[in-house]
Structures are given as C-alpha cells and as structure tokens.
Design a protein around this motif. Structure first.
Motif, PDB file in Angstrom:
ATOM      1  N   ASP A   1       0.857  -1.209   0.033  1.00 32.42           N
ATOM      2  CA  ASP A   1       0.197  -0.074   0.230  1.00 32.42           C
ATOM      3  C   ASP A   1       0.763   1.365   0.000  1.00 32.42           C
ATOM      4  O   ASP A   1       0.508   2.210  -0.324  1.00 32.42           O
ATOM      5  CB  ASP A   1      -0.704   0.023   1.184  1.00 32.42           C
ATOM      6  CG  ASP A   1      -2.098  -1.134   1.155  1.00 32.42           C
ATOM      7  OD1 ASP A   1      -2.458  -1.374  -0.058  1.00 32.42           O
ATOM      8  OD2 ASP A   1      -2.416  -1.494   2.182  1.00 32.42           O
ATOM      9  N   SER A   2       2.202   1.100   0.313  1.00 31.07           N
ATOM     10  CA  SER A   2       3.064   2.345   0.464  1.00 31.07           C
ATOM     11  C   SER A   2       4.078   2.115  -0.577  1.00 31.07           C
ATOM     12  O   SER A   2       4.715   1.021  -0.538  1.00 31.07           O
ATOM     13  CB  SER A   2       3.702   2.515   1.674  1.00 31.07           C
ATOM     14  OG  SER A   2       4.624   3.608   1.546  1.00 31.07           O
ATOM     15  N   ALA A   3       4.250   2.879  -1.566  1.00 29.99           N
ATOM     16  CA  ALA A   3       5.175   3.058  -2.442  1.00 29.99           C
ATOM     17  C   ALA A   3       6.795   3.554  -2.001  1.00 29.99           C
ATOM     18  O   ALA A   3       7.698   3.392  -2.465  1.00 29.99           O
ATOM     19  CB  ALA A   3       4.994   4.050  -3.576  1.00 29.99           C
ATOM     20  N   SER A   4       6.700   3.915  -0.645  1.00 23.47           N
ATOM     21  CA  SER A   4       7.825   4.486   0.026  1.00 23.47           C
ATOM     22  C   SER A   4       8.717   3.514   1.026  1.00 23.47           C
ATOM     23  O   SER A   4       9.764   3.587   1.151  1.00 23.47           O
ATOM     24  CB  SER A   4       7.684   5.576   0.974  1.00 23.47           C
ATOM     25  OG  SER A   4       7.031   6.491   0.351  1.00 23.47           O
ATOM     26  N   VAL A   5       7.922   2.274   0.921  1.00 28.22           N
ATOM     27  CA  VAL A   5       8.609   1.058   1.628  1.00 28.22           C
ATOM     28  C   VAL A   5       9.988   0.601   0.984  1.00 28.22           C
ATOM     29  O   VAL A   5      10.107   0.738  -0.169  1.00 28.22           O
ATOM     30  CB  VAL A   5       7.923  -0.111   2.116  1.00 28.22           C
ATOM     31  CG1 VAL A   5       6.468   0.372   2.932  1.00 28.22           C
ATOM     32  CG2 VAL A   5       7.248  -0.692   0.910  1.00 28.22           C
ATOM     33  N   PRO A   6      10.854   0.249   1.653  1.00 31.43           N
ATOM     34  CA  PRO A   6      12.027  -0.207   0.961  1.00 31.43           C
ATOM     35  C   PRO A   6      11.769  -1.426   0.103  1.00 31.43           C
ATOM     36  O   PRO A   6      11.072  -2.268   0.372  1.00 31.43           O
ATOM     37  CB  PRO A   6      13.038  -0.473   2.190  1.00 31.43           C
ATOM     38  CG  PRO A   6      12.502  -0.785   3.626  1.00 31.43           C
ATOM     39  CD  PRO A   6      10.987   0.358   3.079  1.00 31.43           C
ATOM     40  N   ASP A   7      12.894  -1.466  -0.783  1.00 31.96           N
ATOM     41  CA  ASP A   7      13.044  -3.007  -1.664  1.00 31.96           C
ATOM     42  C   ASP A   7      13.448  -3.855  -0.893  1.00 31.96           C
ATOM     43  O   ASP A   7      14.501  -3.810  -0.231  1.00 31.96           O
ATOM     44  CB  ASP A   7      13.632  -2.592  -2.974  1.00 31.96           C
ATOM     45  CG  ASP A   7      12.776  -1.733  -3.920  1.00 31.96           C
ATOM     46  OD1 ASP A   7      11.652  -1.851  -3.881  1.00 31.96           O
ATOM     47  OD2 ASP A   7      13.507  -1.050  -4.643  1.00 31.96           O
ATOM     48  N   VAL A   8      13.199  -4.945  -0.910  1.00 25.50           N
ATOM     49  CA  VAL A   8      13.548  -6.182  -0.285  1.00 25.50           C
ATOM     50  C   VAL A   8      13.849  -7.418  -1.305  1.00 25.50           C
ATOM     51  O   VAL A   8      12.977  -7.680  -2.081  1.00 25.50           O
ATOM     52  CB  VAL A   8      12.682  -7.008   0.904  1.00 25.50           C
ATOM     53  CG1 VAL A   8      13.144  -8.188   1.466  1.00 25.50           C
ATOM     54  CG2 VAL A   8      12.329  -5.934   1.958  1.00 25.50           C
ATOM     55  N   HIS A   9      15.283  -7.699  -1.480  1.00 25.47           N
ATOM     56  CA  HIS A   9      15.648  -8.938  -2.432  1.00 25.47           C
ATOM     57  C   HIS A   9      16.110 -10.167  -1.455  1.00 25.47           C
ATOM     58  O   HIS A   9      16.826  -9.661  -0.367  1.00 25.47           O
ATOM     59  CB  HIS A   9      16.780  -8.150  -3.330  1.00 25.47           C
ATOM     60  CG  HIS A   9      16.304  -7.208  -4.152  1.00 25.47           C
ATOM     61  ND1 HIS A   9      15.737  -7.271  -5.383  1.00 25.47           N
ATOM     62  CD2 HIS A   9      16.453  -5.952  -3.908  1.00 25.47           C
ATOM     63  CE1 HIS A   9      15.417  -6.193  -5.897  1.00 25.47           C
ATOM     64  NE2 HIS A   9      15.848  -5.157  -5.102  1.00 25.47           N
ATOM     65  N   VAL A  10      15.661 -11.149  -1.911  1.00 26.70           N
ATOM     66  CA  VAL A  10      16.250 -12.663  -1.144  1.00 26.70           C
ATOM     67  C   VAL A  10      16.766 -13.481  -2.341  1.00 26.70           C
ATOM     68  O   VAL A  10      16.236 -13.636  -3.195  1.00 26.70           O
ATOM     69  CB  VAL A  10      14.940 -13.191  -0.622  1.00 26.70           C
ATOM     70  CG1 VAL A  10      15.259 -14.514   0.075  1.00 26.70           C
ATOM     71  CG2 VAL A  10      14.381 -12.192   0.323  1.00 26.70           C
ATOM     72  N   ASP A  11      17.936 -13.613  -2.245  1.00 27.49           N
ATOM     73  CA  ASP A  11      18.795 -14.438  -2.813  1.00 27.49           C
ATOM     74  C   ASP A  11      19.340 -15.700  -2.058  1.00 27.49           C
ATOM     75  O   ASP A  11      20.074 -15.398  -1.133  1.00 27.49           O
ATOM     76  CB  ASP A  11      20.053 -13.641  -3.511  1.00 27.49           C
ATOM     77  CG  ASP A  11      19.360 -12.582  -4.397  1.00 27.49           C
ATOM     78  OD1 ASP A  11      18.900 -12.746  -5.420  1.00 27.49           O
ATOM     79  OD2 ASP A  11      19.725 -11.480  -3.876  1.00 27.49           O
ATOM     80  N   TYR A  12      19.139 -16.845  -2.553  1.00 25.53           N
ATOM     81  CA  TYR A  12      19.430 -18.225  -1.908  1.00 25.53           C
ATOM     82  C   TYR A  12      20.826 -18.643  -2.650  1.00 25.53           C
ATOM     83  O   TYR A  12      21.012 -18.557  -4.004  1.00 25.53           O
ATOM     84  CB  TYR A  12      18.671 -19.306  -2.183  1.00 25.53           C
ATOM     85  CG  TYR A  12      17.241 -18.903  -1.291  1.00 25.53           C
ATOM     86  CD1 TYR A  12      17.340 -19.163   0.107  1.00 25.53           C
ATOM     87  CD2 TYR A  12      15.966 -18.095  -1.810  1.00 25.53           C
ATOM     88  CE1 TYR A  12      16.206 -18.782   1.039  1.00 25.53           C
ATOM     89  CE2 TYR A  12      15.200 -17.882  -1.153  1.00 25.53           C
ATOM     90  CZ  TYR A  12      15.183 -18.310   0.327  1.00 25.53           C
ATOM     91  OH  TYR A  12      14.174 -17.867   1.290  1.00 25.53           O
ATOM     92  N   GLY A  13      21.708 -19.172  -1.754  1.00 26.73           N
ATOM     93  CA  GLY A  13      23.186 -19.635  -2.484  1.00 26.73           C
ATOM     94  C   GLY A  13      23.703 -18.787  -2.899  1.00 26.73           C
ATOM     95  O   GLY A  13      24.449 -18.669  -4.076  1.00 26.73           O
ATOM     96  N   VAL A  14      24.072 -17.541  -2.336  1.00 30.90           N
ATOM     97  CA  VAL A  14      24.934 -16.570  -2.611  1.00 30.90           C
ATOM     98  C   VAL A  14      26.343 -16.628  -2.059  1.00 30.90           C
ATOM     99  O   VAL A  14      26.545 -16.527  -0.698  1.00 30.90           O
ATOM    100  CB  VAL A  14      24.463 -15.141  -2.574  1.00 30.90           C
ATOM    101  CG1 VAL A  14      25.391 -13.919  -2.795  1.00 30.90           C
ATOM    102  CG2 VAL A  14      23.079 -15.057  -3.173  1.00 30.90           C
ATOM    103  N   PRO A  15      27.376 -16.716  -3.004  1.00 30.69           N
ATOM    104  CA  PRO A  15      28.898 -16.879  -2.307  1.00 30.69           C
ATOM    105  C   PRO A  15      29.178 -15.731  -1.559  1.00 30.69           C
ATOM    106  O   PRO A  15      28.826 -14.665  -1.983  1.00 30.69           O
ATOM    107  CB  PRO A  15      29.727 -17.161  -3.317  1.00 30.69           C
ATOM    108  CG  PRO A  15      28.907 -17.039  -4.740  1.00 30.69           C
ATOM    109  CD  PRO A  15      27.528 -16.820  -4.461  1.00 30.69           C
ATOM    110  N   GLU A  16      29.723 -15.757  -0.455  1.00 25.41           N
ATOM    111  CA  GLU A  16      30.247 -14.530   0.232  1.00 25.41           C
ATOM    112  C   GLU A  16      31.613 -13.969  -0.652  1.00 25.41           C
ATOM    113  O   GLU A  16      32.310 -14.466  -1.228  1.00 25.41           O
ATOM    114  CB  GLU A  16      30.983 -15.026   1.675  1.00 25.41           C
ATOM    115  CG  GLU A  16      31.168 -13.966   2.712  1.00 25.41           C
ATOM    116  CD  GLU A  16      31.582 -14.381   3.796  1.00 25.41           C
ATOM    117  OE1 GLU A  16      31.534 -13.850   4.667  1.00 25.41           O
ATOM    118  OE2 GLU A  16      32.046 -15.562   4.052  1.00 25.41           O
ATOM    119  N   ARG A  17      31.331 -12.790  -0.557  1.00 27.47           N
ATOM    120  CA  ARG A  17      32.517 -11.792  -1.094  1.00 27.47           C
ATOM    121  C   ARG A  17      33.680 -11.633  -0.497  1.00 27.47           C
ATOM    122  O   ARG A  17      33.833 -11.638   0.529  1.00 27.47           O
ATOM    123  CB  ARG A  17      32.017 -10.098  -1.439  1.00 27.47           C
ATOM    124  CG  ARG A  17      30.501  -9.926  -1.825  1.00 27.47           C
ATOM    125  CD  ARG A  17      30.179  -8.785  -1.820  1.00 27.47           C
ATOM    126  NE  ARG A  17      29.386  -8.538  -0.663  1.00 27.47           N
ATOM    127  CZ  ARG A  17      28.866  -7.171  -0.195  1.00 27.47           C
ATOM    128  NH1 ARG A  17      29.191  -6.176  -1.192  1.00 27.47           N
ATOM    129  NH2 ARG A  17      28.021  -7.034   0.360  1.00 27.47           N
TER     130      ARG A  17
END
Length: 109
Positions: free
Chosen positions: A93-109
């Motif tokens: 309902d709010s366009a102001s909330v942060p974007d949330v991205h979930v990624d599985y199996g991401v190697p550590e940098r």
C-alpha cells in the motif's frame, strides 16, 4: 504405539562456514522500518550493526532505513518480511517502503 522421533530441518553453521543466503534491504529515501524472520540463523553483513540501528537476535533482524543498503546473511528459508513506511503503512500500500531482495546460495564476497 511408538512414535518416531520427529526430524526437523537442521541448519549447520560454524564460524568458518559463511551463511549461504542473502537478504538486501534498499532504502527509498523515506524513513521506514523492517523486520526479517528466517527459520535458521541470521546476521548482518556489516562491521557494526549497532551503527546501522539494527537489532539481530537469533533468527530475527529488525531495524530502520531511509537511504542506502543493508545486507543480511542467513541460513534456512525466509519465513516473514514486514516493511512499513514512516506512517506505518505496509507494503504494497505504500510506494515508500524499502525494496527487499532475497537471494539463495550467494557466495560470500
């Protein structure tokens, strides 16, 4: 009647083994709050979570963001993501909330 011992999802992590998954919170320039819950362990991918205003405890991370990016590494599955803007209005309902991205199996940098 004998019952079998229940088998639960086990998440094995150790100091030398990085958490395999990543959640990224991206602020949109409006003060907002977030809460992320996983069924394993979660930790903030930052040098000082307290400087970010974020609390991480066991399988829950919660905090606030307005601009920038906050990242969390975790084991298991995301079970809940709750984001609200400064007025307490939830996504979608709010366009102001942060974007949330979930990624599985991401190697550590």
């Amino acid at each position: 009647m004998a019952r079998d011992t229940p088998v639960q999802n086990q998440v094995a992590t150790s100091e030398s083994e990085p958490l395999p998954n990543l959640v990224t919170i991206i602020g949109r320039g409006v003060p907002s709050s977030f809460e992320i819950t996983v069924d394993g362990e979660i930790e903030m991918d930052a040098h000082d979570p307290f400087a970010e205003g974020t609390v991480v405890s066991g399988s829950v991370a919660e905090g606030a963001i307005d601009v920038g990016v906050q990242r969390f590494r975790f084991a298991g599955q995301v079970t809940n993501v709750h984001v609200v803007d400064w007025n307490g209005v939830e996504a979608p309902d709010s366009a102001s909330v942060p974007d949330v991205h979930v990624d599985y199996g991401v190697p550590e940098r």
